[in-house]
Design a protein around this motif. Structure first.
Motif, mmCIF file in Angstrom:
data_model
loop_
_atom_site.group_PDB
_atom_site.id
_atom_site.type_symbol
_atom_site.label_atom_id
_atom_site.label_comp_id
_atom_site.label_asym_id
_atom_site.label_seq_id
_atom_site.Cartn_x
_atom_site.Cartn_y
_atom_site.Cartn_z
ATOM 1 N N PHE A 15 -11.129 22.502 26.449
ATOM 2 C CA PHE A 15 -11.912 23.553 25.796
ATOM 3 C C PHE A 15 -12.003 23.249 24.302
ATOM 4 O O PHE A 15 -13.032 23.488 23.668
ATOM 5 N N PRO A 60 -9.037 30.417 28.062
ATOM 6 C CA PRO A 60 -10.073 29.389 27.917
ATOM 7 C C PRO A 60 -9.606 27.966 28.238
ATOM 8 O O PRO A 60 -10.437 27.097 28.520
ATOM 9 N N TYR A 61 -8.288 27.731 28.200
ATOM 10 C CA TYR A 61 -7.800 26.358 28.381
ATOM 11 C C TYR A 61 -7.879 25.901 29.835
ATOM 12 O O TYR A 61 -7.741 26.704 30.772
ATOM 13 N N GLU A 62 -8.029 24.607 29.992
ATOM 14 C CA GLU A 62 -8.030 23.994 31.321
ATOM 15 C C GLU A 62 -6.637 24.078 31.949
ATOM 16 O O GLU A 62 -6.489 24.324 33.142
#
Length: 366
Positions: free
Chosen positions: A187, A223-225
């Motif tokens: 992200f 939002p992070y993978e």
């Protein structure tokens, strides 16, 4: 549209934690033919054959009861046997049966709390302590730009409830570091380059039974993978138990209190272990269902117990100890909660609810 699994999750995680039930009990799934959509749910105290037939006749996809269908082992099914027959009928008609018994008796808002509320009493304490809720601390690291959204998600998943407060959390600012490797889809940042991000460390507490769902919801909002989070065990937790002690603002004459109990329960009669009704009631205990054996827990705390299933020797011993036991019946003291549960679930899932009429197993002959 709600499905069976949604209703099961709501009952087990939002109302009655199955981890609290007694070892001998069998709360939860009784019959679950499939995970169909729910348009109409039936509610009753007991999963009797009459109740199951009525739920099927009403076109309900699920029946929710307080008393479980299964307690012991089941080795065969024979349509000639009444107990087996209702099981076969439910399965043939795709009727799911969910039951919440002692998990509901020991819930934060239990049958006992509801009866106290209907009687107009303010709950002051638990009659019998059975344990404390297992709690964990949840910590997650979030870019500052998304910290508010993640906090809201955590609260919506049931985290951060302490006493009379909700949405409780703590945040600390810091710098997060990471290097996306080959195959990553970050992200923020570039594969192969070390990245530094202004982040919040957000921490809160939640019941252990709800942590799996919390993690799932936080990952969806994050939002992070790859989401960095920690879970730690926490000592303490809110006390839970059986029965309640409640009080009135002003004392009520015993005879009036008896009339009040009978009216609230919708019972045609009450059984009482004394003929002396000259006293007044300011503070009283409630144990719905079969709770007369707990009269000793009232000594030194209250001299009135509203319950069911009073036996001869319990009545005599309680009277000699100065405890007035009011037996409103197992059926009547518990049946009233099913109406409340039907209303709550109907609002929560926007489905139709059917409160099935039931005849008490024991009738007062006059």
């Amino acid at each position: 549209m709600a499905r069976i699994r949604d209703l099961r999750n709501y009952l087990e995680k939002g109302i009655a934690d199955r981890d609290r039930q007694y070892d001998w009990d069998n709360s939860g799934n009784q019959i679950v033919p499939d995970d169909r959509e729910i348009n109409k749910a039936a509610f009753a105290l007991d999963p009797s054959e009459k109740v199951i037939n009525k739920a099927i006749e009403e076109g309900c996809e699920v029946l929710i009861t307080h008393h479980p269908l299964f307690f012991g082992s089941l080795k065969s099914l024979n349509f000639d046997k009444p107990f087996d027959r209702k099981i076969i009928k439910a399965i043939q008609n795709g009727l799911a049966v969910l039951s919440h018994h002692t998990s509901l008796d020991l819930a934060d808002y239990s049958l006992n709390d509801h009866l106290c509320a209907l009687l107009g009493g303010k709950v002051e304490e638990t009659l019998v302590s059975e344990g404390r809720t297992e709690m964990v601390k949840f910590v997650v690291f979030v870019p500052v730009t998304h910290s508010q959204a993640v906090r809201e998600t955590m609260a919506a998943a049931g985290a951060g409830n302490i006493g009379n407060y909700s949405d409780v959390s703590f945040s600390a600012e810091g710098t997060g570091r990471f290097k996306p490797c080959d195959g990553a889809n970050p992200f923020i940042g570039t594969p192969g380059a070390l990245e530094e991000v202004h982040e919040h460390r957000i921490e809160t507490i939640i019941e252990r039974s709800k942590i799996t769902n919390l993690i799932k919801e936080v990952i969806k909002a994050h939002p992070y993978e790859e989401v960095a989070y920690d879970v730690y065990p926490v000592l303490g937790g809110a006390e839970y138990g059986l029965g309640r002690i409640a009080s009135f603002e002003a004392a009520m004459p015993m005879s009036r209190f008896l009339d009040h109990v009978r009216f609230v329960l919708g019972a045609d009669a009450l059984r009482v272990n004394t003929s002396d009704l000259s006293g007044k009631v300011k503070r009283f205990a409630v144990v719905t269902g079969s709770g007369a054996s707990l009269w000793k827990k009232c000594i030194g705390r209250t001299d009135v117990l509203v319950t069911g299933d009073l036996k001869h020797h319990e009545a005599l011993d309680a009277r000699e100890a100065g405890i007035t036991v009011i037996d409103g019946g197992h059926f009547h003291t518990e049946r009233i909660f099913m109406k409340y549960l039907a209303e709550q679930i109907s609002k929560q899932f926007n489905i139709k609810s059917v409160l099935i009429d039931e005849e008490p197993p024991i009738i007062n002959w006059r």
